[in-house]
Design a protein around this motif. Structure first.
Motif, PDB file in Angstrom:
ATOM      1  N   SER A 107       2.623   6.407  -2.211  1.00  0.00           N
ATOM      2  CA  SER A 107       1.847   6.764  -3.263  1.00  0.00           C
ATOM      3  C   SER A 107       1.254   6.290  -4.603  1.00  0.00           C
ATOM      4  O   SER A 107       0.617   6.591  -4.824  1.00  0.00           O
ATOM      5  N   ILE A 108       1.859   5.215  -5.107  1.00  0.00           N
ATOM      6  CA  ILE A 108       1.939   4.544  -6.347  1.00  0.00           C
ATOM      7  C   ILE A 108       0.328   3.293  -6.017  1.00  0.00           C
ATOM      8  O   ILE A 108       0.041   2.874  -6.302  1.00  0.00           O
ATOM      9  N   TYR A 109       1.099   2.462  -4.852  1.00  0.00           N
ATOM     10  CA  TYR A 109       0.039   1.547  -4.187  1.00  0.00           C
ATOM     11  C   TYR A 109      -0.436   1.643  -2.539  1.00  0.00           C
ATOM     12  O   TYR A 109      -0.089   1.671  -2.062  1.00  0.00           O
ATOM     13  N   PRO A 110      -1.323   2.773  -2.459  1.00  0.00           N
ATOM     14  CA  PRO A 110      -2.218   3.257  -1.562  1.00  0.00           C
ATOM     15  C   PRO A 110      -2.720   2.580  -0.784  1.00  0.00           C
ATOM     16  O   PRO A 110      -2.969   2.728   0.814  1.00  0.00           O
ATOM     17  N   ASP A 111      -2.650   1.192  -0.973  1.00  0.00           N
ATOM     18  CA  ASP A 111      -3.184   0.048  -0.353  1.00  0.00           C
ATOM     19  C   ASP A 111      -2.702  -0.807   0.197  1.00  0.00           C
ATOM     20  O   ASP A 111      -3.324  -1.840   0.886  1.00  0.00           O
ATOM     21  N   ILE A 112      -1.022  -0.403   0.258  1.00  0.00           N
ATOM     22  CA  ILE A 112      -0.273  -1.376   1.306  1.00  0.00           C
ATOM     23  C   ILE A 112      -0.219  -1.254   2.452  1.00  0.00           C
ATOM     24  O   ILE A 112      -0.230  -1.759   2.848  1.00  0.00           O
ATOM     25  N   GLY A 113      -0.638  -0.263   2.756  1.00  0.00           N
ATOM     26  CA  GLY A 113      -0.566   0.714   4.063  1.00  0.00           C
ATOM     27  C   GLY A 113       0.913   1.886   4.673  1.00  0.00           C
ATOM     28  O   GLY A 113       0.229   2.482   3.628  1.00  0.00           O
ATOM     29  N   GLN A 114       0.814   1.785   5.951  1.00  0.00           N
ATOM     30  CA  GLN A 114       1.385   3.346   5.932  1.00  0.00           C
ATOM     31  C   GLN A 114       2.916   2.949   5.964  1.00  0.00           C
ATOM     32  O   GLN A 114       2.917   1.979   6.908  1.00  0.00           O
ATOM     33  N   CYS A 115       3.688   3.627   6.139  1.00  0.00           N
ATOM     34  CA  CYS A 115       4.859   3.271   6.662  1.00  0.00           C
ATOM     35  C   CYS A 115       5.096   3.480   7.984  1.00  0.00           C
ATOM     36  O   CYS A 115       4.981   3.973   9.056  1.00  0.00           O
ATOM     37  N   GLY A 116       6.214   2.524   7.810  1.00  0.00           N
ATOM     38  CA  GLY A 116       6.650   2.189   9.496  1.00  0.00           C
ATOM     39  C   GLY A 116       6.065   1.371   9.733  1.00  0.00           C
ATOM     40  O   GLY A 116       5.668   1.245  11.156  1.00  0.00           O
ATOM     41  N   ILE A 117       4.661   1.106   9.640  1.00  0.00           N
ATOM     42  CA  ILE A 117       3.579   0.365  10.452  1.00  0.00           C
ATOM     43  C   ILE A 117       3.313  -0.835   9.397  1.00  0.00           C
ATOM     44  O   ILE A 117       3.960  -2.522   9.668  1.00  0.00           O
ATOM     45  N   ARG A 130      23.201  -3.025  -2.042  1.00  0.00           N
ATOM     46  CA  ARG A 130      23.266  -2.621  -2.989  1.00  0.00           C
ATOM     47  C   ARG A 130      22.386  -1.973  -3.764  1.00  0.00           C
ATOM     48  O   ARG A 130      21.872  -1.632  -4.883  1.00  0.00           O
ATOM     49  N   ALA A 131      21.406  -3.012  -2.498  1.00  0.00           N
ATOM     50  CA  ALA A 131      19.532  -2.097  -2.833  1.00  0.00           C
ATOM     51  C   ALA A 131      19.027  -2.021  -1.686  1.00  0.00           C
ATOM     52  O   ALA A 131      19.610  -1.957  -0.822  1.00  0.00           O
ATOM     53  N   TRP A 132      17.763  -1.484  -1.925  1.00  0.00           N
ATOM     54  CA  TRP A 132      16.616  -1.097  -0.652  1.00  0.00           C
ATOM     55  C   TRP A 132      15.820  -2.212  -0.980  1.00  0.00           C
ATOM     56  O   TRP A 132      15.336  -3.047  -2.064  1.00  0.00           O
ATOM     57  N   VAL A 133      15.630  -2.247   1.101  1.00  0.00           N
ATOM     58  CA  VAL A 133      14.901  -3.477   0.819  1.00  0.00           C
ATOM     59  C   VAL A 133      13.327  -3.384   1.467  1.00  0.00           C
ATOM     60  O   VAL A 133      13.324  -1.904   2.109  1.00  0.00           O
ATOM     61  N   VAL A 134      12.363  -3.607   1.264  1.00  0.00           N
ATOM     62  CA  VAL A 134      11.215  -3.198   0.949  1.00  0.00           C
ATOM     63  C   VAL A 134      10.555  -4.446   1.826  1.00  0.00           C
ATOM     64  O   VAL A 134      10.532  -5.463   1.083  1.00  0.00           O
ATOM     65  N   ARG A 135      10.154  -4.328   3.082  1.00  0.00           N
ATOM     66  CA  ARG A 135       9.093  -5.189   3.780  1.00  0.00           C
ATOM     67  C   ARG A 135       8.119  -4.533   3.611  1.00  0.00           C
ATOM     68  O   ARG A 135       7.510  -3.845   4.409  1.00  0.00           O
ATOM     69  N   LEU A 136       7.397  -5.767   4.076  1.00  0.00           N
ATOM     70  CA  LEU A 136       5.605  -5.871   3.642  1.00  0.00           C
ATOM     71  C   LEU A 136       4.913  -6.291   4.714  1.00  0.00           C
ATOM     72  O   LEU A 136       5.175  -7.594   4.731  1.00  0.00           O
ATOM     73  N   VAL A 137       3.893  -6.157   5.397  1.00  0.00           N
ATOM     74  CA  VAL A 137       3.536  -7.017   6.705  1.00  0.00           C
ATOM     75  C   VAL A 137       1.805  -6.975   6.471  1.00  0.00           C
ATOM     76  O   VAL A 137       1.272  -5.640   6.094  1.00  0.00           O
ATOM     77  N   LYS A 138       1.413  -7.773   5.708  1.00  0.00           N
ATOM     78  CA  LYS A 138      -0.312  -7.632   5.467  1.00  0.00           C
ATOM     79  C   LYS A 138      -1.028  -9.026   6.710  1.00  0.00           C
ATOM     80  O   LYS A 138      -0.529  -9.752   6.471  1.00  0.00           O
ATOM     81  N   ASP A 139      -1.394  -9.119   8.280  1.00  0.00           N
ATOM     82  CA  ASP A 139      -1.580  -9.957   8.642  1.00  0.00           C
ATOM     83  C   ASP A 139      -0.634 -10.542   9.463  1.00  0.00           C
ATOM     84  O   ASP A 139      -0.020 -10.095   9.911  1.00  0.00           O
ATOM     85  N   SER A 140      -1.363 -11.681   8.441  1.00  0.00           N
ATOM     86  CA  SER A 140       0.231 -12.967   8.867  1.00  0.00           C
ATOM     87  C   SER A 140       0.811 -12.692   8.274  1.00  0.00           C
ATOM     88  O   SER A 140       2.354 -13.564   8.448  1.00  0.00           O
TER      89      SER A 140
END
Length: 84
Positions: free
Chosen positions: A13-23, A34-44
């Protein structure tokens, strides 16, 4: 407290252009770090970012996720072929 789905939805919701959750974005809690890991994938391009608990709390409170935002900006530049 919040779960990974809620955090992922807040980030998108803060960064709507990064994609969809789970995809394009996935969030998991790393007990060892003791931290959240945020994994982003865009193309390769792939990016993993550790979001510490205070910053994750800030995100959930509606504040910007500053360090994550910087990583997202870098990922965008890499995808667009614009390196520093």
């Amino acid at each position: 407290m919040y779960d990974k789905k809620q955090l992922c939805e807040k980030i998108t919701s803060i960064y709507p252009d990064i994609g969809q959750c789970g995809i394009d974005i996935d969030v998991d809690f790393d007990n060892k770090e003791r931290a959240w890991v945020v994994r982003l994938v865009k193309d390769s391009h792939k990016l993993s970012h550790y979001l510490d608990l205070p910053e994750a709390d800030d995100c959930m409170d509606g504040k910007k996720c500053v360090s994550l935002g910087l990583e997202i900006a870098q990922l965008r530049k890499n995808v667009e072929g614009k390196q520093f």
